[in-house]
Design an enzyme around this catalytic site. Structure first.
Site, PDB file in Angstrom:
ATOM      1  N   GLU A   1      -9.713  -6.800  26.028  1.00 42.25           N
ATOM      2  CA  GLU A   1      -8.907  -7.615  26.939  1.00 42.25           C
ATOM      3  C   GLU A   1      -8.588  -6.764  28.154  1.00 42.25           C
ATOM      4  O   GLU A   1      -7.915  -5.729  28.041  1.00 42.25           O
ATOM      5  CB  GLU A   1      -7.607  -8.088  26.268  1.00 42.25           C
ATOM      6  CG  GLU A   1      -6.746  -8.889  27.243  1.00 42.25           C
ATOM      7  CD  GLU A   1      -5.514  -9.529  26.621  1.00 42.25           C
ATOM      8  OE1 GLU A   1      -5.551  -9.864  25.426  1.00 42.25           O
ATOM      9  OE2 GLU A   1      -4.525  -9.692  27.353  1.00 42.25           O
TER      10      GLU A   1
ATOM     11  N   ASN B   1       0.572 -17.298  25.124  1.00 37.63           N
ATOM     12  CA  ASN B   1       1.486 -16.309  24.544  1.00 37.63           C
ATOM     13  C   ASN B   1       2.890 -16.914  24.497  1.00 37.63           C
ATOM     14  O   ASN B   1       3.454 -17.285  25.530  1.00 37.63           O
ATOM     15  CB  ASN B   1       1.471 -15.033  25.401  1.00 37.63           C
ATOM     16  CG  ASN B   1       2.369 -13.956  24.832  1.00 37.63           C
ATOM     17  OD1 ASN B   1       3.510 -14.223  24.462  1.00 37.63           O
ATOM     18  ND2 ASN B   1       1.879 -12.735  24.776  1.00 37.63           N
TER      19      ASN B   1
ATOM     20  N   GLU C   1      -0.874  -9.392  18.952  1.00 36.64           N
ATOM     21  CA  GLU C   1      -0.847  -8.134  19.722  1.00 36.64           C
ATOM     22  C   GLU C   1       0.056  -7.160  18.986  1.00 36.64           C
ATOM     23  O   GLU C   1       1.151  -7.535  18.547  1.00 36.64           O
ATOM     24  CB  GLU C   1      -0.259  -8.369  21.112  1.00 36.64           C
ATOM     25  CG  GLU C   1      -1.099  -9.237  21.997  1.00 36.64           C
ATOM     26  CD  GLU C   1      -0.364  -9.570  23.290  1.00 36.64           C
ATOM     27  OE1 GLU C   1       0.755  -9.078  23.526  1.00 36.64           O
ATOM     28  OE2 GLU C   1      -0.914 -10.348  24.060  1.00 36.64           O
TER      29      GLU C   1
ATOM     30  N   THR D   1       4.421  -4.937  28.290  1.00 38.23           N
ATOM     31  CA  THR D   1       3.358  -3.946  28.181  1.00 38.23           C
ATOM     32  C   THR D   1       2.971  -3.489  29.583  1.00 38.23           C
ATOM     33  O   THR D   1       2.590  -4.294  30.418  1.00 38.23           O
ATOM     34  CB  THR D   1       2.144  -4.564  27.454  1.00 38.23           C
ATOM     35  OG1 THR D   1       2.621  -5.274  26.319  1.00 38.23           O
ATOM     36  CG2 THR D   1       1.156  -3.511  27.027  1.00 38.23           C
TER      37      THR D   1
HETATM   38  N1  PXP Z   1      -2.065  -9.790  27.143  1.00 36.40           N
HETATM   39  C1  PXP Z   1      -1.346  -8.755  26.641  1.00 36.40           C
HETATM   40  C2  PXP Z   1      -2.068  -7.671  25.909  1.00 36.40           C
HETATM   41  C3  PXP Z   1       0.045  -8.702  26.786  1.00 36.40           C
HETATM   42  O1  PXP Z   1       0.747  -7.662  26.281  1.00 36.40           O
HETATM   43  C4  PXP Z   1       0.704  -9.779  27.440  1.00 36.40           C
HETATM   44  C5  PXP Z   1       2.196  -9.766  27.553  1.00 36.40           C
HETATM   45  O2  PXP Z   1       2.760  -9.850  26.281  1.00 36.40           O
HETATM   46  C6  PXP Z   1      -0.082 -10.838  27.933  1.00 36.40           C
HETATM   47  C7  PXP Z   1      -1.459 -10.806  27.789  1.00 36.40           C
HETATM   48  C8  PXP Z   1       0.532 -11.999  28.637  1.00 36.40           C
HETATM   49  O3  PXP Z   1       1.080 -11.580  29.842  1.00 36.40           O
HETATM   50  P1  PXP Z   1       1.991 -12.559  30.693  1.00 36.40           P
HETATM   51  O4  PXP Z   1       3.208 -12.867  29.856  1.00 36.40           O
HETATM   52  O5  PXP Z   1       2.306 -11.781  31.920  1.00 36.40           O
HETATM   53  O6  PXP Z   1       1.191 -13.804  30.958  1.00 36.40           O
END
Ligand code: PXP
Length: 238
Positions: A151, A7, A70, A101
């Site tokens: 997820e 991400n 997302e 989120t």
């Molecule tokens: N999955 C989703 C659905 C998310 O909203 C996020 C944060 O944007 C992530 C994964 C990744 O989370 P992190 O930045 O804490 O690794």
């Protein structure tokens, strides 16, 4: 073995802090691919606080691994997704005042909205995954809606300590088994880092982990020394 979706939202956050063109998440995605990312994940928020529409369009052209978008169940962003066609959309809840989120999508209270958005995206040929807490009721509804994957929100696991962490891990394992038994693909993410990722990666049939914050945080640390050396050389070179 689980695949890694990186991400890159935080790269865009740094760019938007100055409303300039660097650092470009498109470059970051290319470097993540070179590093072995199996997918690139971006969150287009309604307030466009980090990723902007241009990033979604350019990344769709430049990313050669899976592109996972997302987004909230909002008409304007659904229309953009249907036009740009990322490989996968992960539907997430969104509140403007949140820093990130904060919980899984509540399919129980928003069934109609999630069903309508899922149908539009799937008709456009996009796979749909729902970001859910490890809650059997939510997972059963996801199955009824015919989404491609779920997820699992790993935030509570990531925050928990000691026995509570083991409890949260068991909830993730049970939810994971229900998702796989229903024929949906199993993904997980949120709050995963270099210390806590392994037990989640080892959940049977884990297909994809989406990780952002800890990778971008680490990238700043491993890159800082070189970045300073390069600037110092430019300033002091005769
Ligand atoms: N999955 C989703 C659905 C998310 O909203 C996020 C944060 O944007 C992530 C994964 C990744 O989370 P992190 O930045 O804490 O690794």
């Amino acid at each position: 073995m689980a695949l890694l979706g990186v991400n890159i939202d935080h790269v865009a956050t740094v760019r938007q802090a100055r409303r300039t063109y660097e650092p470009d998440p498109v470059w970051a995605a290319a470097l993540a691919e070179i590093g072995g990312a199996d997918g690139i994940t971006i969150h287009l928020r309604e307030d466009r606080r980090h990723i902007i529409d241009r990033d979604v369009r350019v990344l769709r052209e430049s990313v050669h691994v899976k592109l996972n978008l997302e987004m909230a169940c909002c008409n304007e962003i659904t229309a953009l997704a249907c036009e740009v066609k990322p490989h996968q959309v992960t539907l997430v809840p969104e509140r403007r005042e949140e820093v990130t989120t904060e919980g899984g999508l509540d399919v129980v209270s928003q069934r109609e909205r999630v069903a309508a958005t899922t149908a539009k995206l799937q008709q456009a040929g996009i796979e749909v995954s729902l970001f859910l807490d490890p809650d059997p009721r939510q997972i059963a509804l996801a199955d009824q809606l015919g989404v491609n994957g779920v997820e699992l929100h790993t935030g509570a696991y990531a925050l928990a300590q000691g026995k509570q962490r083991e409890h949260e891990l068991n909830l993730l394992r049970e939810a994971g088994a229900a998702i796989v038994t229903a024929g949906m693909t199993l993904h997980a993410g949120h709050g995963l880092n270099y210390q806590n990722v392994r037990p989640v990666a080892e959940i049977p049939h884990m297909c994809e982990l989406n990780i952002g914050h800890s990778i971008v945080a680490r990238a700043i640390m491993v890159g800082m020394e070189q970045a300073v050396r390069e600037m110092k050389r430019l300033i002091t070179q005769q």
